[in-house]
Write an enzyme that holds these catalytic residues in place. Sequence first.
Site, mmCIF file in Angstrom:
data_model
loop_
_atom_site.group_PDB
_atom_site.id
_atom_site.type_symbol
_atom_site.label_atom_id
_atom_site.label_comp_id
_atom_site.label_asym_id
_atom_site.label_seq_id
_atom_site.Cartn_x
_atom_site.Cartn_y
_atom_site.Cartn_z
ATOM 1 N N LYS A 149 -11.302 -2.189 -0.256
ATOM 2 C CA LYS A 149 -11.357 -3.595 -0.956
ATOM 3 C C LYS A 149 -11.538 -4.586 0.338
ATOM 4 C CE LYS A 149 -7.594 -5.677 -1.507
ATOM 5 N NZ LYS A 149 -5.902 -6.178 -1.764
ATOM 6 N N ASP A 188 -8.593 -6.198 -6.507
ATOM 7 C CA ASP A 188 -7.262 -6.170 -6.185
ATOM 8 C C ASP A 188 -6.596 -6.189 -7.472
ATOM 9 O OD1 ASP A 188 -7.808 -8.887 -7.425
ATOM 10 O OD2 ASP A 188 -7.054 -9.955 -5.891
#
Length: 238
Positions: A146, A164
């Site tokens: 991420k 997220d």
Amino acid sequence: MAESSKGSVKHTPPKERLYKNLPRPKLNRHQIGQIYAHLKTLNPDPKTELNYSNPYTLVVAVALSAQSTDVGVNKATKDLFAKADTPEKMVALGEDVVRNHINTIGLYRNKAKNVIKLSQMLIDDFNSVVPQDRDALVKLPGVGRKTANVVMNEAFGQPTMAVDTHIFRVANRTGMAPGKDPYIVELNLLRVTPDEYALGAHHWLILHGRYTCVARKPKCYNCAIAQICAYRPKTEAP
């Protein structure tokens, strides 16, 4: 791989192999394009809400943002980045000083260690230059997929999707890109997002999840895409 009748090998393109067994969206491509068009109208040039001055400070800020808010990270890094905006300066500060600067955010002890370690690795292995590819970025301590996707998108203009909790929620709730884990949602979003919106998509979806499609009670009554979104029942105005 399958062979043709003439004995030649047919190669499935890598993207097609990745996308083959993904969950089907509840919306069609036209509807998904409409969602992005509406979100773009609200924010034509979306950017991260983390404060940074260069790719290095962005890497540090995003790594620090795990299980913390952007507002909290910005408060913690304001004075830190004023003193150390390069790997060399950060290593010179040392772990104790870094820890004291970021002790208001979650997991600050471990994060301080990772900031020093990733800074030293950038110096030793990358000539103090933040790499632009995911495989290299995820080698840095405290940097996962991420974080790497955020850096690639924000700092280097690559059309990545950093999933997220906000993006995961929006993708599933709207029906744009269902998935039971962030990686599946990432692949699904990459598959269905039109090329013209690929660069800004990550930011639009995060901001929409952060301020409108919130976790406990989405603000459907004040949502630009409520008529397209597959979520039911819609939340009524308070």
